[in-house]
Design an enzyme around this catalytic site. Sequence first.
Site, PDB file in Angstrom:
ATOM      1  CG  ASP A  79       3.048  36.237  22.650  1.00 42.28           C
ATOM      2  OD1 ASP A  79       3.273  36.694  21.508  1.00 42.28           O
ATOM      3  OD2 ASP A  79       1.950  35.746  22.966  1.00 42.28           O
TER       4      ASP A  79
ATOM      5  CD1 TRP B  98      -2.265  55.367  45.897  1.00 43.17           C
ATOM      6  CD2 TRP B  98      -4.034  56.477  46.694  1.00 43.17           C
ATOM      7  NE1 TRP B  98      -3.302  55.207  45.004  1.00 43.17           N
ATOM      8  CE2 TRP B  98      -4.411  55.887  45.474  1.00 43.17           C
ATOM      9  CE3 TRP B  98      -4.990  57.233  47.366  1.00 43.17           C
ATOM     10  CZ2 TRP B  98      -5.681  55.995  44.923  1.00 43.17           C
ATOM     11  CZ3 TRP B  98      -6.270  57.367  46.818  1.00 43.17           C
ATOM     12  CH2 TRP B  98      -6.592  56.752  45.616  1.00 43.17           C
TER      13      TRP B  98
ATOM     14  CB  THR C 185      -8.168  52.253  44.926  1.00 40.90           C
ATOM     15  OG1 THR C 185      -7.207  52.448  43.880  1.00 40.90           O
ATOM     16  CG2 THR C 185      -8.646  53.595  45.450  1.00 40.90           C
ATOM     17  N   PRO C 186      -6.984  49.048  46.392  1.00 40.90           N
ATOM     18  CG  PRO C 186      -6.911  47.723  48.301  1.00 40.90           C
ATOM     19  CD  PRO C 186      -7.004  49.144  47.837  1.00 40.90           C
TER      20      PRO C 186
ATOM     21  CE  LYS D 243     -17.520  49.961  55.217  1.00 43.21           C
ATOM     22  NZ  LYS D 243     -17.112  49.084  56.314  1.00 43.21           N
TER      23      LYS D 243
END
Length: 147
Positions: free
Chosen positions: A22, A52, A64-65, A95
Amino acid sequence: MITQTMNKTITFTQQVEFGDCDPARIVWFPNFFRWIDAASRHFFVQCGVPPWHETEKTLGVIGTPLVDTHARFVKTASYGDVLQIHTHIAEWRAKSFVMRYRIMRGDDLIMECDEVRIFAAHREGDNASQPGIRAVAIPSEIRSLCE
């Protein structure tokens, strides 16, 4: 079932560029999340998990979200810094799993982050007409590669 673990730690190196910062010359915080997302995929690649698009064909897993994240910023980083992102799976669940990151500049801790991720597949059956994903049990083939 929850399994605490201290398995493989894989390091991903990231050079901070001028455009990552920044006007105060410190890394703009969303860039850390972009880098840890890259470190997540790098972790699986280094453990031997196929891309994937291949796991989708063989296991039905499309990726893998992220479902939850907690971060703590400790020190700033600026352009020219070389950061090491140390990644490991801290906990396996039925899971989901907790991926832990420690971003270091040498011996200095810059940021630490825990992410809860799932192994995802496309919806099937009655829900197949609705776009979206569902969590699936963690494939034993992938888990064994990461331990």
